[in-house]
Design a protein around this motif. Structure first.
Motif, PDB file in Angstrom:
ATOM      1  N   MET A 702     -41.452 -11.036  27.251  1.00  0.00           N
ATOM      2  CA  MET A 702     -41.810 -12.359  27.780  1.00  0.00           C
ATOM      3  C   MET A 702     -42.351 -12.251  29.195  1.00  0.00           C
ATOM      4  O   MET A 702     -43.186 -13.047  29.610  1.00  0.00           O
ATOM      5  CB  MET A 702     -40.586 -13.272  27.742  1.00  0.00           C
ATOM      6  N   LYS A 703     -41.908 -11.261  29.926  1.00  0.00           N
ATOM      7  CA  LYS A 703     -42.431 -11.073  31.284  1.00  0.00           C
ATOM      8  C   LYS A 703     -43.902 -10.695  31.240  1.00  0.00           C
ATOM      9  O   LYS A 703     -44.725 -11.208  32.002  1.00  0.00           O
ATOM     10  CB  LYS A 703     -41.605 -10.007  31.995  1.00  0.00           C
ATOM     11  N   ALA A 704     -44.278  -9.812  30.310  1.00  0.00           N
ATOM     12  CA  ALA A 704     -45.682  -9.402  30.206  1.00  0.00           C
ATOM     13  C   ALA A 704     -46.556 -10.568  29.748  1.00  0.00           C
ATOM     14  O   ALA A 704     -47.666 -10.769  30.253  1.00  0.00           O
ATOM     15  CB  ALA A 704     -45.797  -8.237  29.229  1.00  0.00           C
ATOM     16  N   ILE A 705     -46.048 -11.342  28.786  1.00  0.00           N
ATOM     17  CA  ILE A 705     -46.833 -12.496  28.317  1.00  0.00           C
ATOM     18  C   ILE A 705     -47.040 -13.485  29.449  1.00  0.00           C
ATOM     19  O   ILE A 705     -48.126 -14.054  29.618  1.00  0.00           O
ATOM     20  CB  ILE A 705     -46.115 -13.156  27.116  1.00  0.00           C
ATOM     21  N   GLY A 706     -46.020 -13.686  30.256  1.00  0.00           N
ATOM     22  CA  GLY A 706     -46.152 -14.622  31.374  1.00  0.00           C
ATOM     23  C   GLY A 706     -47.162 -14.161  32.384  1.00  0.00           C
ATOM     24  O   GLY A 706     -47.968 -14.953  32.894  1.00  0.00           O
ATOM     25  N   VAL A 707     -47.155 -12.861  32.695  1.00  0.00           N
ATOM     26  CA  VAL A 707     -48.133 -12.347  33.663  1.00  0.00           C
ATOM     27  C   VAL A 707     -49.547 -12.469  33.115  1.00  0.00           C
ATOM     28  O   VAL A 707     -50.486 -12.860  33.815  1.00  0.00           O
ATOM     29  CB  VAL A 707     -47.801 -10.878  34.007  1.00  0.00           C
ATOM     30  N   LEU A 708     -49.757 -12.145  31.814  1.00  0.00           N
ATOM     31  CA  LEU A 708     -51.085 -12.244  31.214  1.00  0.00           C
ATOM     32  C   LEU A 708     -51.574 -13.680  31.202  1.00  0.00           C
ATOM     33  O   LEU A 708     -52.740 -13.968  31.508  1.00  0.00           O
ATOM     34  CB  LEU A 708     -51.046 -11.681  29.779  1.00  0.00           C
ATOM     35  N   ALA A 709     -50.683 -14.628  30.874  1.00  0.00           N
ATOM     36  CA  ALA A 709     -51.078 -16.040  30.900  1.00  0.00           C
ATOM     37  C   ALA A 709     -51.454 -16.479  32.305  1.00  0.00           C
ATOM     38  O   ALA A 709     -52.403 -17.235  32.505  1.00  0.00           O
ATOM     39  CB  ALA A 709     -49.922 -16.905  30.362  1.00  0.00           C
ATOM     40  N   GLY A 710     -50.742 -15.959  33.317  1.00  0.00           N
ATOM     41  CA  GLY A 710     -51.088 -16.307  34.695  1.00  0.00           C
ATOM     42  C   GLY A 710     -52.457 -15.799  35.074  1.00  0.00           C
ATOM     43  O   GLY A 710     -53.229 -16.480  35.762  1.00  0.00           O
ATOM     44  N   VAL A 711     -52.798 -14.588  34.642  1.00  0.00           N
ATOM     45  CA  VAL A 711     -54.122 -14.030  34.955  1.00  0.00           C
ATOM     46  C   VAL A 711     -55.220 -14.882  34.322  1.00  0.00           C
ATOM     47  O   VAL A 711     -56.249 -15.186  34.944  1.00  0.00           O
ATOM     48  CB  VAL A 711     -54.205 -12.567  34.476  1.00  0.00           C
ATOM     49  N   ILE A 712     -55.013 -15.295  33.072  1.00  0.00           N
ATOM     50  CA  ILE A 712     -56.029 -16.104  32.383  1.00  0.00           C
ATOM     51  C   ILE A 712     -56.217 -17.434  33.100  1.00  0.00           C
ATOM     52  O   ILE A 712     -57.348 -17.917  33.300  1.00  0.00           O
ATOM     53  CB  ILE A 712     -55.632 -16.313  30.912  1.00  0.00           C
ATOM     54  N   VAL A 713     -55.121 -18.073  33.515  1.00  0.00           N
ATOM     55  CA  VAL A 713     -55.226 -19.359  34.217  1.00  0.00           C
ATOM     56  C   VAL A 713     -55.984 -19.191  35.517  1.00  0.00           C
ATOM     57  O   VAL A 713     -56.832 -20.020  35.877  1.00  0.00           O
ATOM     58  CB  VAL A 713     -53.810 -19.926  34.462  1.00  0.00           C
ATOM     59  N   ILE A 714     -55.720 -18.109  36.260  1.00  0.00           N
ATOM     60  CA  ILE A 714     -56.428 -17.882  37.527  1.00  0.00           C
ATOM     61  C   ILE A 714     -57.913 -17.695  37.270  1.00  0.00           C
ATOM     62  O   ILE A 714     -58.778 -18.212  38.004  1.00  0.00           O
ATOM     63  CB  ILE A 714     -55.830 -16.680  38.250  1.00  0.00           C
ATOM     64  N   MET A 715     -58.271 -16.967  36.225  1.00  0.00           N
ATOM     65  CA  MET A 715     -59.688 -16.755  35.907  1.00  0.00           C
ATOM     66  C   MET A 715     -60.374 -18.081  35.600  1.00  0.00           C
ATOM     67  O   MET A 715     -61.511 -18.330  36.049  1.00  0.00           O
ATOM     68  CB  MET A 715     -59.809 -15.803  34.710  1.00  0.00           C
ATOM     69  N   VAL A 716     -59.706 -18.938  34.825  1.00  0.00           N
ATOM     70  CA  VAL A 716     -60.308 -20.243  34.492  1.00  0.00           C
ATOM     71  C   VAL A 716     -60.511 -21.072  35.743  1.00  0.00           C
ATOM     72  O   VAL A 716     -61.566 -21.690  35.944  1.00  0.00           O
ATOM     73  CB  VAL A 716     -59.426 -20.975  33.461  1.00  0.00           C
ATOM     74  N   VAL A 717     -59.527 -21.094  36.609  1.00  0.00           N
ATOM     75  CA  VAL A 717     -59.643 -21.899  37.830  1.00  0.00           C
ATOM     76  C   VAL A 717     -60.782 -21.407  38.701  1.00  0.00           C
ATOM     77  O   VAL A 717     -61.578 -22.190  39.235  1.00  0.00           O
ATOM     78  CB  VAL A 717     -58.303 -21.869  38.593  1.00  0.00           C
ATOM     79  N   ILE A 718     -60.900 -20.082  38.877  1.00  0.00           N
ATOM     80  CA  ILE A 718     -61.976 -19.548  39.727  1.00  0.00           C
ATOM     81  C   ILE A 718     -63.336 -19.844  39.106  1.00  0.00           C
ATOM     82  O   ILE A 718     -64.301 -20.199  39.791  1.00  0.00           O
ATOM     83  CB  ILE A 718     -61.784 -18.039  39.921  1.00  0.00           C
ATOM     84  N   THR A 719     -63.442 -19.739  37.778  1.00  0.00           N
ATOM     85  CA  THR A 719     -64.719 -20.030  37.105  1.00  0.00           C
ATOM     86  C   THR A 719     -65.124 -21.477  37.320  1.00  0.00           C
ATOM     87  O   THR A 719     -66.285 -21.772  37.644  1.00  0.00           O
ATOM     88  CB  THR A 719     -64.598 -19.731  35.600  1.00  0.00           C
ATOM     89  N   VAL A 720     -64.204 -22.378  37.133  1.00  0.00           N
ATOM     90  CA  VAL A 720     -64.520 -23.811  37.328  1.00  0.00           C
ATOM     91  C   VAL A 720     -64.910 -24.067  38.759  1.00  0.00           C
ATOM     92  O   VAL A 720     -65.865 -24.813  39.038  1.00  0.00           O
ATOM     93  CB  VAL A 720     -63.314 -24.666  36.899  1.00  0.00           C
ATOM     94  N   PHE A 721     -64.228 -23.462  39.696  1.00  0.00           N
ATOM     95  CA  PHE A 721     -64.525 -23.701  41.108  1.00  0.00           C
ATOM     96  C   PHE A 721     -65.935 -23.212  41.461  1.00  0.00           C
ATOM     97  O   PHE A 721     -66.713 -23.914  42.111  1.00  0.00           O
ATOM     98  CB  PHE A 721     -63.485 -22.979  41.963  1.00  0.00           C
ATOM     99  N   ILE A 722     -66.306 -21.995  41.015  1.00  0.00           N
ATOM    100  CA  ILE A 722     -67.630 -21.447  41.358  1.00  0.00           C
ATOM    101  C   ILE A 722     -68.730 -22.250  40.676  1.00  0.00           C
ATOM    102  O   ILE A 722     -69.772 -22.553  41.271  1.00  0.00           O
ATOM    103  CB  ILE A 722     -67.694 -19.963  40.969  1.00  0.00           C
ATOM    104  N   SER A 723     -68.508 -22.624  39.419  1.00  0.00           N
ATOM    105  CA  SER A 723     -69.523 -23.413  38.703  1.00  0.00           C
ATOM    106  C   SER A 723     -69.747 -24.746  39.377  1.00  0.00           C
ATOM    107  O   SER A 723     -70.879 -25.207  39.537  1.00  0.00           O
ATOM    108  CB  SER A 723     -69.092 -23.614  37.247  1.00  0.00           C
ATOM    109  N   THR A 724     -68.669 -25.376  39.783  1.00  0.00           N
ATOM    110  CA  THR A 724     -68.804 -26.676  40.467  1.00  0.00           C
ATOM    111  C   THR A 724     -69.541 -26.522  41.774  1.00  0.00           C
ATOM    112  O   THR A 724     -70.409 -27.333  42.131  1.00  0.00           O
ATOM    113  CB  THR A 724     -67.414 -27.281  40.699  1.00  0.00           C
ATOM    114  N   ALA A 725     -69.209 -25.470  42.533  1.00  0.00           N
ATOM    115  CA  ALA A 725     -69.887 -25.262  43.823  1.00  0.00           C
ATOM    116  C   ALA A 725     -71.381 -25.023  43.619  1.00  0.00           C
ATOM    117  O   ALA A 725     -72.221 -25.569  44.346  1.00  0.00           O
ATOM    118  CB  ALA A 725     -69.244 -24.087  44.546  1.00  0.00           C
TER     119      ALA A 725
END
Length: 862
Positions: A702-725
């Protein structure tokens, strides 16, 4: 000798001839700087008496005509105190004795100056000035005075005097009284004359002595630099002398006398007493009868004794009111003070019969009765037949009845009797008639005459025998009972003994016990002894139920009962061994990371369920350490690589078998052992950071799944931010900016196998994370790239070419900025995490495939 007078110093004939032969040497002399100066010859010098000892007070100052060095001296006459010392070289004079002007107000001293050949001495007079260092002192104390009580207000009655040895304002004395508003006296502040205040009078009969405190205060003055005021106090005792200003006073009024039927003529009936109201100096008093005697009574003028002059049978009235007058005998003559009072004399029958009690059979002084306890309040004790009688007549036959020793339990009716009455005793306090407290009640019936001087009386004893009733409820010795019993106790074990008491007698006092309640199923109680014990089949288990509570009932034969609550605590016994978890058989240990074993003890309480861990056996030994509380197993500090392990053992697969033990802290203690296989890996040698992380967390997926989910969320947030800018940047501009960098041809991508190895050991850039997402439209991208759709057409420019293999330099080609979301490959490694479970492994494999596909599709630019 006056100040400034020189003492001649005689010289020998030889010395005189020598001086004349050489040169005349003149004597030294003092400077006269005046009275206000502190240096010179001490002319008119004065010194305050409060000058501290050790103070520098003056400096002698002089000179020699020839300029020779001079020395100074000071001395005093024989028998005088030496008040000063001097520095012979500098002439500094220091006070060495304390000054007291009141003792010595001037000091004579001899000062001298010398040049070595000639010495000049002068007598000086030093004045000691006053300081306010003395307090006023009263003289001729103590003050005790005698003042007649009829002294008029405002009269002077005494004068006090106090002296102060100081001079000036410090020696002036003023007087005043303390608590001026609470006494009858006033004092002149300057003369010290004491007077009676205006409107005040002295009264010997109210207060024979007055104590007043007078304060003498000086006018104040300087003392050691401070302004001080001294005072003293003295007490004046004023004794008031009685004066003849009070009338006589009768003592013991009102006066009553009785003439009985057997009195003889001339017998004294009573004596009246009067005294002079002026008790300090009383006058003699004389008595007389003014009226009301009808010649039947007379009074002794000196003693005040009143006697009857006729036989009682000749008295015509039952009551005589005699007016008695008393007069003082004084030098004032017939106008001496007088007073009068009334004496009441009754003619009464002779009281010679006391009250008497009778029963059904005649004269009786004891009455007995048997009755049940707690009768109704107001109930009449009908078993008592009592009659009381006084054979006298009139007032002599009047008497009161009351109960003595009944303590408010009964009351008697009637309370006042004339001649004869039937006595009735009534219950007043039913609760106090208690068989358990008193089996026998005894008290007295008292008859005492009311209006007779003899106060004849008689008593009768009342004895009441009580019978018991069932009026009490069984009562437990405590409202609750707390018991403890070990969980391994066999069936039928005693738990606790309860006790209840019923103070009633006979069968009413017998108690029967029973228990009930939701927690009583496992327990029984002996109905007579109150001992609570477990059911024969009961098996107590603290791990299942550790607390029981139920009610115990104590009941008498008529069903009256009371309840108490019982709390039973099952004490834990160490009857469980620790049990290891199911996954203890094999553990994988990464160098630097511990593995943890866990065992559970199902006992209910500490320390029975507290587990300690230890390593029983390992080959070779001294390789592992274990935390005895947490069960974490670590390699020894010196084992930090596989090479060291290989040096320790020839076992190349690095799988160790360790015999571990889990032991509880109970008494006796139980333990469990298990063989743990530990696979030791060094992940840093053949795996990337991501795989190392996944390997480390394979025991906690569960620790590994949590870390992987966190990485995916960070990638989505950065993508949305750059696209909007980028969107808002292009929207604000109506043209596309030219390319400002040279786009070079990229190298051919490596083979898939090499790319896969790269993914294992290198970290991916943030842009690679974005490449895993579905591609979002980019409003500012490279027109030469075939992997993006063309951007919107600018309104002022021709449309850009659809596909251009190279950057065109023609006039109508519009260069554009390279897309910001283009994946950028970097050599900076990215942390990778590996999972051992199948789901996590599949997710990592899918992630690797996407990276490889994206890398293969990226073609180099020409």
């Amino acid at each position: 000798m006056k100040h400034g007078q020189h003492f001649p110093v005689s010289l020998g004939p030889g010395l005189m001839q020598l001086c004349l032969a050489t040169q005349a040497n003149f004597a030294p002399y003092f400077f006269d700087n005046g009275a206000s100066s502190t240096n010179g010859n001490m002319a008119l010098f004065s010194l305050s008496e409060d000058t501290p000892v050790g103070s520098h007070v003056y400096t002698l100052n002089g000179t020699d005509p020839e300029g020779d060095v001079v020395t100074y001296g000071i001395s005093f006459e024989s028998g005088s105190r030496n008040f000063f010392s001097i520095d012979p070289n500098f002439g500094n004079i220091t006070l060495i004795e304390e000054l007291d002007r009141e003792r010595e107000d001037e000091i004579e001293a001899i000062i001298s100056i010398s040049d070595g050949l000639n010495k000049v001495a002068e007598k000086v007079l030093i004045l000691v000035t006053d300081a306010n260092d003395e307090a006023p002192q009263f003289i001729n104390t103590p003050y005790v005075i005698l003042v007649p009580e009829d002294t008029p207000a405002g009269s002077s009655i005494f004068k006090v005097q106090a002296v102060d040895k100081d001079t000036g304002s410090g020696g002036s004395v003023t007087y005043f009284l303390q608590n001026l508003h609470t006494n009858k006296f006033a004092m002149d502040r300057h003369s010290g004359v004491l007077r009676i205040r205006a409107g005040a009078t002295l009264d010997y009969e109210k207060s024979r002595t007055h104590f007043i405190t007078v304060v003498a205060k000086d006018g104040g003055g300087k003392l050691r630099g401070d302004y001080v005021v001294f005072s003293a106090t003295a007490t004046i005792t004023i004794n008031v002398d009685d004066a003849q200003d009070m009338d006589p006073i009768f003592v013991g009024t009102p006066y009553y006398g009785y003439v009985y039927e057997d009195s003889h003529p001339g017998s004294e009936i009573l004596t009246v007493v009067a005294v002079d109201g002026d008790r300090g100096n009383p006058n003699m008093v004389l008595y007389s009868l003014v009226n009301g005697s009808d010649e039947a009574f007379r009074i002794n003028e000196t003693t005040g004794g009143i006697s009857v002059t006729v036989s009682p049978s000749q008295l015509k009235k039952e009551v005589y009111e005699l007016r008695v007058q008393v007069s003082e005998v004084s030098s004032r003559g017939p106008l001496a003070p007088q007073a009068s009072t009334t004496v009441t004399i009754r003619v009464v029958d002779l009281n010679n019969h006391p009250p008497t009690f009778y029963g059904e059979n005649g004269l009786q002084n004891m009455f007995e009765l048997t009755m049940y306890e707690h009768p109704s309040e107001g109930e009449i004790l009908r078993g008592l037949k009592i009659t009381v009688n006084d054979s006298d007549q009139g007032a002599n036959a009047k008497f009161n009845l009351r109960l003595v020793g009944a303590g408010g339990i009964f009351r008697v009716v009637p309370q006042t009797v004339l001649n004869e009455a039937q006595v009735t005793i009534i219950v007043e306090n039913s609760a106090a008639i208690d068989f358990e407290k008193f089996k026998l009640l005894t008290f007295k019936l008292l008859a005492v005459e009311v209006n007779t001087p003899e106060k004849f009386s008689s008593t009768a004893d009342i004895v009441i025998h009580l019978l018991d009733t069932n009026d009490n409820v069984p009562k437990f010795s405590s409202d609750y009972y707390i018991a403890r019993i070990p969980e391994n106790s066999p069936g039928g074990s005693n738990v606790v003994a309860v006790a209840a008491m019923d103070p009633d007698s006979g069968l009413w006092g017998e108690v029967k016990y029973s228990i009930y309640g939701t927690g009583a199923e496992l327990f029984l109680i002996h109905p007579s002894t109150g001992i609570i014990y477990t059911q024969p089949w009961a098996a107590l288990d603290a791990e299942v139920t550790s607390k029981y509570n139920f009610y115990v009932k104590a009941e008498d034969t008529e069903g009256k009962y009371s309840l108490a609550e019982v709390f039973v605590t099952v004490l834990d016994v160490n009857d469980h061994s620790p049990e290891f978890d199911e996954n203890i058989q094999e553990k994988t240990m990464v160098l630097g990371t511990p593995v943890k074993i866990e065992a559970t003890d199902h006992d209910a309480e500490e320390p029975n369920n507290v587990v300690d861990y230890s390593i029983m056996q390992a080959e070779p030994a001294n390789v592992f350490d274990i935390n005895e509380s947490t069960g974490e197993i670590r390699l020894k500090a010196f084992v930090h690589s596989l090479d060291i392990i290989h040096n320790i053992t020839k076992n190349r697969d690095c799988i160790w078998s360790v015999l571990v033990q889990a032991k509880d802290r109970g008494s006796p203690s139980f333990s469990t052992t298990a063989v743990l296989k530990i696979d030791i890996l060094d992940e840093t040698l053949n795996r990337g950071p991501m795989a190392a992380f996944l390997m480390q967390t394979k025991d906690n997926p569960m620790k590994a799944i949590g870390v992987l989910a966190g990485v995916i969320v960070i990638m989505v947030v950065i993508t949305v931010f750059i696209s909007t800018a980028m969107f808002w940047r292009n929207k604000k501009s109506n043209k596309i900016l030219p390319v400002r960098r040279v786009i070079r041809k990229r190298p051919s991508p490596p083979s898939r196998s090499i790319r896969a190895e790269w993914l294992k050991f290198k970290r991916s850039h943030a842009g690679d994370k974005f490449a895993l997402k579905d591609e979002l439209p980019n409003e500012n991208h490279n027109n030469n790239s075939l992997m993006f759709a063309p951007p919107p057409t600018a309104p002022a420019l021709p449309p850009p070419p659809i596909t251009v293999p190279k950057i065109s330099t023609t006039e109508w080609t519009v260069p554009t900025v390279s897309g910001s979301l283009t994946p950028k490959h970097t050599s900076k490694p990215m942390k990778q995490k590996a999972l051992d479970r199948p789901v996590q492994s599949a997710l990592v494999s899918e992630l690797k495939k996407k990276f490889e596909k994206k890398a293969a599709d990226n073609k180099p630019y020409d």
